[in-house]
Design an enzyme around this catalytic site. Structure first.
Site, mmCIF file in Angstrom:
data_model
loop_
_atom_site.group_PDB
_atom_site.id
_atom_site.type_symbol
_atom_site.label_atom_id
_atom_site.label_comp_id
_atom_site.label_asym_id
_atom_site.label_seq_id
_atom_site.Cartn_x
_atom_site.Cartn_y
_atom_site.Cartn_z
ATOM 1 N N SER A 150 -1.343 45.739 95.739
ATOM 2 C CA SER A 150 -1.929 44.552 96.601
ATOM 3 C C SER A 150 -2.728 44.775 97.663
ATOM 4 C CB SER A 150 -0.880 43.663 97.111
ATOM 5 O OG SER A 150 -0.073 42.837 96.457
ATOM 6 N N ASP A 192 -6.632 34.268 99.559
ATOM 7 C CA ASP A 192 -5.625 35.428 99.824
ATOM 8 C C ASP A 192 -6.521 36.364 100.383
ATOM 9 O OD1 ASP A 192 -3.561 37.036 99.914
ATOM 10 O OD2 ASP A 192 -3.496 37.499 97.692
ATOM 11 N N HIS A 199 -1.716 38.123 101.949
ATOM 12 C CA HIS A 199 -0.275 38.334 101.828
ATOM 13 C C HIS A 199 0.342 39.685 102.363
ATOM 14 C CE1 HIS A 199 -0.923 39.703 97.485
ATOM 15 N NE2 HIS A 199 -0.045 40.519 98.052
#
Length: 258
Positions: A204, A110, A65
């Protein structure tokens, strides 16, 4: 509310849940300048938005992502205001996301593997992190790090990366807080059950380091960060070892585990 850990000033798709906006480590302290040699700052023209992990001189692993156009990667950074002499910047040459990833499910696979346009050199502040040799054990004390927000509600980005120790938890301790989690997502649950320490917006793609090895990728979590009974969710690197090694070896058609 659940949030993908990418910078809050980036557009976040309005889903029933979202990945953590590039989160900062909440409840941590400034990292020792030499303890995050594998930590990569990923940025574009608007600034830093994700982290990654250097696994050898030519390859970086981050969250899928975090994929974006026209980004660069900085190695060996600590302060965003004071440069280290050995900092290096590279562009992505190739990017690999699992071809069998379900694009409508943000938690599915992910992980993204990035080949650099030229290799980086090991230095005082730059060195790769080892891929895991075995799955991590529940109860392990793990290290999180990043330039993400250090406050859980009002976004506060630090000049330097923050680090914290958290615990690898049993999936059963995460399920009540994240009923949407499915076994096929291949995730780890890590944090402090009573809350207070967590990755947050801006973290992230960064690493979860357990026993000196790269075991998880910051993926998903609650907002505000650091809530009790809602630890962070991390992509399980061990489950993708074969895919990573196949891509690096030149088998670019390799698929990820189902």
């Amino acid at each position: 509310m659940v949030l993908i850990r990418v910078l809050a000033n980036l557009l976040i798709l309005q889903l029933s849940y979202a990945q953590k906006s590039s989160e900062l480590v909440v409840g941590g302290d400034e990292c020792n300048i030499n303890e995050h040699r594998s930590l990569v700052a990923i940025f574009n023209s608007t600034g830093f938005f994700c982290s990654g992990t250097l696994i050898n001189q030519e390859w970086v692993v981050t969250a899928a992502h975090c994929d974006s156009n026209n980004f660069k990667m900085k190695f060996g950074a600590h302060s965003q205001k004071v440069l280290n002499e050995d900092e290096q910047i590279r562009n992505p040459k190739e990017k690999f996301i699992c071809p069998n990833k379900k694009n409508n499910e943000v938690l599915d696979k992910d992980i993204m593997l990035i080949k650099l346009d030229s290799s980086v050199s090991n230095s005082e502040h730059i060195a790769p992190l080892s891929l895991p040799s075995s799955p991590p054990s529940v109860g392990s004390v793990c290290r999180i790090m990043g330039w993400g927000s250090i406050t859980p509600t009002k976004v506060t980005y630090p000049d330097v990366p923050y680090c914290a120790n958290i615990n690898l938890l049993d999936d059963a301790e995460c399920k009540p807080g994240y009923p949407e989690l499915l076994p096929e997502y291949r995730t780890l649950c890590a944090g402090i059950v009573q809350g207070g320490k967590d990755t947050c917006g801006g973290d992230s793609g960064g690493p979860l380091i357990c026993n000196g090895q790269f075991h998880g990728i910051v993926s998903y979590g609650a907002h505000p960060c650091g809530q009790s009974l809602k630890p962070g969710i991390y992509t399980t690197v061990f489950d993708y070892n074969d895919w990573i090694k196949s891509i690096i070896a030149g088998n670019t058609a390799a698929t990820c585990p189902p």
